[in-house]
Design a protein around this motif. Structure first.
Motif, PDB file in Angstrom:
ATOM      1  N   SER A 193     -10.756   4.917  -0.510  1.00  0.00           N
ATOM      2  CA  SER A 193     -10.908   3.485  -0.223  1.00  0.00           C
ATOM      3  C   SER A 193     -11.690   2.812  -1.351  1.00  0.00           C
ATOM      4  O   SER A 193     -12.567   3.414  -1.951  1.00  0.00           O
ATOM      5  N   GLU A 196     -15.697   3.211   5.503  1.00  0.00           N
ATOM      6  CA  GLU A 196     -15.101   2.245   6.412  1.00  0.00           C
ATOM      7  C   GLU A 196     -15.856   2.180   7.741  1.00  0.00           C
ATOM      8  O   GLU A 196     -16.603   3.089   8.097  1.00  0.00           O
ATOM      9  N   ARG A 198       1.979   2.284   2.861  1.00  0.00           N
ATOM     10  CA  ARG A 198       1.357   2.870   4.058  1.00  0.00           C
ATOM     11  C   ARG A 198       2.416   3.187   5.103  1.00  0.00           C
ATOM     12  O   ARG A 198       3.300   2.378   5.363  1.00  0.00           O
ATOM     13  N   LYS A 250       0.802  -1.224   0.000  1.00  0.00           N
ATOM     14  CA  LYS A 250       0.000   0.000   0.000  1.00  0.00           C
ATOM     15  C   LYS A 250       0.833   1.272   0.000  1.00  0.00           C
ATOM     16  O   LYS A 250       0.330   2.353  -0.287  1.00  0.00           O
TER      17      LYS A 250
HETATM   18 MG    MG Z   1      -7.772   3.180   4.855  1.00  0.00          MG
END
Ligand code: MG
Ligand code: TXA
Length: 357
Positions: A157, A186, A64, A62
């Motif tokens: 997302s 989410e 991230r 990702k």
């Molecule tokens: Mg997220």
């Protein structure tokens, strides 16, 4: 990396067929691989939560930052024992009411949960997703699965299989291609390790829904005021960012429509391609008011009706991604009253926006 896809779009209601189709994906998880899969909220990118090396692959795929903790997904409440020290009584009541479903519950973690899952925190967020594809995959894998949203870090997302294919093909071992996610934003994240509990991320399970079950909880307000608040440029990459700059118009509906029309006309006059986030109530107005000759340079997308915020939540991330496809130069967005589910929608829109007017 080769990415194998598992298409279950035609067999979602058939548990046996799902088990046949998802066996190999579950093996990938067991063997330390990464597999993206649908949940009722958004697609997640999963790896065995108890396998540190596997979890690190999620962060890599990702892009991230490693200081952002992951949510651990389970199929059965039995799995809680190995993950958390104790389940507070109020957390139990929330699980009874909302699991399986879009609520992540933060509790004190056991030593078994690696630090990389929780970014070194002493707590872990746990969630039991609702849809059958997720359930069957988690059940077959037999391990708790750490899974952030299955987008490249900073992008909206993913709520459709195409979004995941776009972001993660070549970066993960497997992708389960399922339905468009029902919820579209989410899960609600609530920290039950403090008293009173604190909602850290709002979702379609609202503060009011939670308070009806366990009494008072805290929640942070919107980080905006009514003035123009340009965000620090360095903050922009963090969340839901479409490629084009986005301006969120935050006033009463009639006023914001007028302001968007005016700004759109200015931008069009400069030769820009303009994206507008409209509602069913206003789309027609934008279409007729913006000069017909310029219309090819506009992309007007409706999130749904103001009276139906579940649909707005369902559509919002898809619409942000559509503007990337349409290669617009600027996005002008309506806003919603920050109440109930509207509060959760505005939480996402505030983060996606570069400027709030
Ligand atoms: Mg997220
Ligand atoms: O609906 C969802 O929750 C989706 C699907 C895939 O289940 N997952 C998801 O994960 O949205 P992610 O990583 O994109 O968001 C997790 C959020 C982050 O805001 C993170 O900071 C917070 O949960 N979080 C996780 N563990 C935490 C902890 N121990 N303490 C505080 N915040 C935590």
């Amino acid at each position: 990396m080769e990415t194998k896809t598992f298409d279950v779009r035609d067999i979602i209601e058939d548990r046996n067929a799902l088990e046949d189709k998802l066996g190999e994906a579950a093996e990938m998880l067991k063997n330390g691989g990464t597999v993206a899969f649908p949940t009722e909220t958004v697609y997640g990118l999963g790896a065995n939560a108890l396998d540190e090396a596997a979890v690190k692959k999620i962060f890599e795929a990702k892009g991230r930052p490693s200081d952002n903790p992951l949510i651990v997904h389970i199929a059965e409440t039995d799995q809680l024992k190995e993950l958390v020290k104790e389940v507070p009584e109020k957390a139990l009541r929330l699980m009874d009411k909302f699991w399986p479903g879009p609520l992540s519950i933060i509790m004190e973690k056991t030593a078994l949960v690696p630090d990389c899952v929780t970014a070194g925190l002493g707590t872990a967020a746990i969630r039991m997703p609702e849809n059958p594809e997720a359930y069957v995959l988690l059940k077959l894998a037999g391990c708790p699965v750490a899974a952030p949203s299955a987008n490249l870090s900073g992008k909206p997302s993913p709520t459709k299989p195409e979004h995941v294919l776009h972001d993660l093909t070549g970066r993960v071992n497997g992708i389960v291609l399922g339905r468009t996610c029902d919820v579209g934003i989410e899960s609600t994240v609530i920290d039950m390790s403090t008293e009173p509990p604190v909602i850290l991320r709002p979702g379609i399970i609202t503060k009011e829904d939670i308070e009806a079950v366990i009494g008072t909880v805290k929640i942070a307000g919107r980080k905006t005021d009514q003035q123009s608040v340009p965000k620090a440029p360095g903050m922009k990459y963090t969340h839901y960012a479409p490629n084009a700059p986005m301006i969120l118009f935050d006033s009463d509906p009639a006023e914001m429509t007028a302001e968007i029309l005016k700004r759109a006309a200015d931008e069009l006059a400069q030769g820009k391609k303009v994206g507008i986030i409209a509602t069913d109530e206003t789309r027609g107005l934008y279409e007729t008011q913006l000069a017909p000759g310029l219309r090819p340079n506009t992309c007007i997308l409706s999130t749904g009706s103001r009276g139906d915020l579940m649909t707005v939540a369902h559509n919002i991330f898809h619409i942000l991604r559509r503007f990337d496809e349409e290669k617009v130069d600027i996005i002008l967005s309506e806003s919603f009253e920050a109440e109930g589910i509207g509060f959760s929608i505005m939480n996402r829109m505030d983060k996606a926006a570069d400027e709030i007017k």
